[in-house]
Design an enzyme around this catalytic site. Sequence first.
Site, PDB file in Angstrom:
ATOM      1  N   CYS A   1      -6.026   1.884   5.472  1.00 39.00           N
ATOM      2  CA  CYS A   1      -6.622   0.912   6.034  1.00 39.00           C
ATOM      3  C   CYS A   1      -6.569   0.524   7.545  1.00 39.00           C
ATOM      4  CB  CYS A   1      -6.709  -0.347   5.011  1.00 39.00           C
ATOM      5  SG  CYS A   1      -5.023  -1.218   4.833  1.00 39.00           S
TER       6      CYS A   1
ATOM      7  N   GLU B   1       0.847   3.923   1.901  1.00 42.05           N
ATOM      8  CA  GLU B   1       1.391   4.507   3.121  1.00 42.05           C
ATOM      9  C   GLU B   1       2.713   3.620   3.507  1.00 42.05           C
ATOM     10  OE1 GLU B   1      -3.212   4.673   3.162  1.00 42.05           O
ATOM     11  OE2 GLU B   1      -1.687   3.293   2.635  1.00 42.05           O
TER      12      GLU B   1
ATOM     13  N   HIS C   1       0.945  -1.171   0.284  1.00 44.51           N
ATOM     14  CA  HIS C   1       0.003   0.093   0.034  1.00 44.51           C
ATOM     15  C   HIS C   1       0.768   1.330  -0.305  1.00 44.51           C
ATOM     16  CE1 HIS C   1      -3.851  -2.211   2.023  1.00 44.51           C
ATOM     17  NE2 HIS C   1      -3.302  -2.603   0.563  1.00 44.51           N
TER      18      HIS C   1
ATOM     19  N   CYS D   1      -2.400  -0.585   7.221  1.00 40.65           N
ATOM     20  CA  CYS D   1      -1.568   0.718   7.076  1.00 40.65           C
ATOM     21  C   CYS D   1      -1.645   1.665   8.499  1.00 40.65           C
ATOM     22  CB  CYS D   1      -2.082   1.411   5.864  1.00 40.65           C
ATOM     23  SG  CYS D   1      -1.579   0.470   4.407  1.00 40.65           S
TER      24      CYS D   1
END
Length: 190
Positions: free
Chosen positions: A95, A65, A63, A98
């Site tokens: 999410c 992040e 992801h 993350c």
Amino acid sequence: MEGSAEPKPSDLLSPEDFTFHYENLKYAHERRKTYLCYHLERLDGDRRVLLDSAVIQNQGSRHVEECFLFSENVLEKLKAPGSYSVTWYLSWSPCARCAQAVIRFLQQHPNVRLRILVARLYFHETRANRAALRALRRREAPIEIMSPEDFAYCWKHFVDHRGEDFQPWEDMDANVDRLAEELSGIWLSK
């Protein structure tokens, strides 16, 4: 903000990608990519010195992040003593996975202050994602809904707009208000 670490034109979002991925729609179908535009600044007394500014997107299963948090480029800049400020402009909120990675990062880097602005809330109906957003808030990583001014700022600094002014999309203001209300509901829920 001093410094000259603005993204290179080749690293900027196209106007079409920015509008498609940052438009704060109620139902943002087919937006499977997440983009993160950021500024990394060193705090030097009353001055802010821009060290880095870029646009990144998720890479495979990693992801966006995580792409930032584990970036050698970013980690190298944070090695110097001092205080740092990071501002993220995300197309989707973090999410649960993350959010936990962000919390660990902030625990390991107590000299970093992170401000998170989001265009949309990622599956915010799920208990895990709601709890993760509250956990981030408790760890002093405030999450805010991007305002029309934030979208215009991103357009100016992170989009290859070729001199074109930012044009707000239909229902932008109403969607900002709706998302801010939904985020307030998350802060109040258990």
